[in-house]
Design a protein around this motif. Structure first.
Motif, PDB file in Angstrom:
ATOM      1  N   GLN A 187     -31.480 -76.229   6.827  1.00 27.17           N
ATOM      2  CA  GLN A 187     -31.981 -75.058   7.544  1.00 27.17           C
ATOM      3  C   GLN A 187     -33.059 -74.354   6.701  1.00 27.17           C
ATOM      4  N   THR A 188     -34.161 -75.046   6.505  1.00 19.06           N
ATOM      5  CA  THR A 188     -35.288 -74.491   5.753  1.00 19.06           C
ATOM      6  C   THR A 188     -35.615 -73.080   6.238  1.00 19.06           C
ATOM      7  N   LEU A 189     -35.802 -72.166   5.284  1.00 21.04           N
ATOM      8  CA  LEU A 189     -36.147 -70.789   5.608  1.00 21.04           C
ATOM      9  C   LEU A 189     -37.618 -70.543   5.287  1.00 21.04           C
ATOM     10  N   THR A 190     -38.275 -69.801   6.156  1.00 24.58           N
ATOM     11  CA  THR A 190     -39.658 -69.374   5.923  1.00 24.58           C
ATOM     12  C   THR A 190     -39.699 -67.856   5.934  1.00 24.58           C
ATOM     13  N   ALA A 191     -40.124 -67.270   4.823  1.00 21.74           N
ATOM     14  CA  ALA A 191     -40.210 -65.813   4.697  1.00 21.74           C
ATOM     15  C   ALA A 191     -41.670 -65.412   4.582  1.00 21.74           C
ATOM     16  N   PHE A 192     -42.074 -64.423   5.381  1.00 23.04           N
ATOM     17  CA  PHE A 192     -43.444 -63.938   5.403  1.00 23.04           C
ATOM     18  C   PHE A 192     -43.567 -62.625   4.628  1.00 23.04           C
ATOM     19  N   PRO A 193     -44.777 -62.268   4.220  1.00 23.52           N
ATOM     20  CA  PRO A 193     -44.974 -61.048   3.417  1.00 23.52           C
ATOM     21  C   PRO A 193     -44.588 -59.755   4.130  1.00 23.52           C
ATOM     22  N   ASP A 194     -44.465 -59.814   5.464  1.00 28.56           N
ATOM     23  CA  ASP A 194     -44.055 -58.616   6.204  1.00 28.56           C
ATOM     24  C   ASP A 194     -42.536 -58.471   6.280  1.00 28.56           C
ATOM     25  N   GLY A 195     -41.811 -59.393   5.620  1.00 29.19           N
ATOM     26  CA  GLY A 195     -40.353 -59.323   5.586  1.00 29.19           C
ATOM     27  C   GLY A 195     -39.659 -60.185   6.609  1.00 29.19           C
ATOM     28  N   GLU A 196     -40.401 -60.727   7.583  1.00 32.20           N
ATOM     29  CA  GLU A 196     -39.787 -61.596   8.593  1.00 32.20           C
ATOM     30  C   GLU A 196     -39.288 -62.890   7.955  1.00 32.20           C
ATOM     31  N   VAL A 197     -38.119 -63.348   8.388  1.00 30.42           N
ATOM     32  CA  VAL A 197     -37.560 -64.617   7.916  1.00 30.42           C
ATOM     33  C   VAL A 197     -37.156 -65.451   9.123  1.00 30.42           C
ATOM     34  N   GLU A 199     -35.362 -69.182  10.359  1.00 23.02           N
ATOM     35  CA  GLU A 199     -34.558 -70.355  10.008  1.00 23.02           C
ATOM     36  C   GLU A 199     -34.969 -71.514  10.897  1.00 23.02           C
ATOM     37  N   ASN A 200     -35.267 -72.654  10.292  1.00 24.59           N
ATOM     38  CA  ASN A 200     -35.627 -73.833  11.069  1.00 24.59           C
ATOM     39  C   ASN A 200     -34.384 -74.441  11.705  1.00 24.59           C
ATOM     40  N   THR A 201     -34.564 -75.068  12.865  1.00 26.48           N
ATOM     41  CA  THR A 201     -33.426 -75.596  13.610  1.00 26.48           C
ATOM     42  C   THR A 201     -33.408 -77.121  13.674  1.00 26.48           C
ATOM     43  N   THR A 202     -34.251 -77.772  12.884  1.00 20.32           N
ATOM     44  CA  THR A 202     -34.265 -79.235  12.862  1.00 20.32           C
ATOM     45  C   THR A 202     -34.053 -79.735  11.436  1.00 20.32           C
ATOM     46  N   ASN A 236     -44.232 -74.404  12.935  1.00 17.58           N
ATOM     47  CA  ASN A 236     -44.250 -75.656  13.701  1.00 17.58           C
ATOM     48  C   ASN A 236     -44.266 -76.879  12.791  1.00 17.58           C
ATOM     49  N   ALA A 237     -44.972 -76.783  11.671  1.00 19.84           N
ATOM     50  CA  ALA A 237     -44.975 -77.898  10.718  1.00 19.84           C
ATOM     51  C   ALA A 237     -43.571 -78.146  10.174  1.00 19.84           C
ATOM     52  N   VAL A 238     -42.882 -77.083   9.807  1.00 17.09           N
ATOM     53  CA  VAL A 238     -41.509 -77.213   9.296  1.00 17.09           C
ATOM     54  C   VAL A 238     -40.605 -77.793  10.389  1.00 17.09           C
TER      55      VAL A 238
END
Length: 274
Positions: A187-197, A199-202, A236-238
């Protein structure tokens, strides 16, 4: 609050390939990758980038690596004398810059990263380009793609702390550093500088093999070139990276997938979601 990035999100945000497009429509990417003893990383990231929507790709690498890349991807072009000319190169012609696959964290790599970060262009950093550093404010996004071990090294947090508080630690690091972090793993996580996180579903354990990270770096680089929204491009890449592994295990063992097979699977997986 953490959100999930799923199939519906991908279908909603995938770019349309314009009927009157030419290679300039989707820009040129530059990937600084590969070394004498790790030429395959340049091959994997380059193929992934070109599979992911970029118009043209240039690779900055050591001369010894060039024949390996050409053998597998004749569409690639190269920056002559990349490391020798680095401090005098202009990067204005590129839409995205990426560095790190197949590179050690040495002086050449650090000079490359410093040069890239001085631009206003999106920068993707992986592997040898991931170091403990402060990131100045930039016009373009800075994207880091560490696995957990690399994240521990660049963030200074403890292993157990990351294990139990992955979302909050990642979000805090992204906000405080002003970067986007793609923390690879289950479940790779992507966190952005605005605080949004997100979770990948694949994805599955077929990805736990050398070279899959190099491939993801190339995919992110290529998708930023063809997406209007750079955040959607990363997510989308993730997603596709994991979806290719999910496609593999439908008919084959997770033990057996090789990183380059992600690039082979991507065209069909992408088509199924258009």
């Amino acid at each position: 609050m953490m959100k999930k990035w799923n199939t519906k999100d991908v279908k909603r945000t995938l770019p349309e390939r314009l009927s009157d497009a030419h290679k300039g429509t989707y820009g040129t990417a530059l990937i600084a990758a590969g070394s004498r003893f790790m030429p395959g990383a340049a091959v994997l990231s380059a193929i992934a980038c070109m599979r992911s929507g970029v118009g043209k790709l240039e690779v900055g690498t050591e001369e010894a690596v060039i024949p390996y890349v050409i053998q597998h991807l004749p569409e690639t072009t190269f920056v002559p004398g990349f490391y020798e000319r680095l401090e005098n190169l202009s990067f204005d012609q590129y839409r995205v810059l990426a560095a790190g696959p197949g590179r050690e964290a040495d002086d050449e790599t650090e000079i490359t990263v410093e040069a890239f970060l001085k631009t206003d262009i999106p920068v993707v950093l992986d592997a040898g380009a991931l170091s403990k550093r402060s990131y100045q404010k930039r016009q373009g996004p800075t994207i880091l793609t560490p696995h957990p071990g690399e994240f521990l090294r660049i963030s200074g947090c403890e292993k157990e702390e990351l294990k139990h508080n992955r979302q909050s630690i990642l979000s805090n690091f992204a906000v405080q550093s002003g970067v986007t972090v793609v923390l690879k793993g289950k479940q790779t996580l992507t966190a952005f500088p605005d605080g949004e996180v997100y979770e990948n579903t694949t994805g599955n354990s077929a990805l736990s093999k050398g070279g899959t990270g190099d491939t993801l770096t190339g995919m992110i680089t290529g998708m930023i070139c063809c997406h209007e929204n750079w955040k959607h491009a990363i997510l989308n890449a993730v997603y596709f990276h994991g979806a290719c592994a999910d496609e593999w295990v439908k008919t084959k063992s997770a033990h057996t997938m090789l990183a380059h097979e992600i690039n082979d699977l991507l065209p069909e997986v992408w088509k199924n979601l258009e």
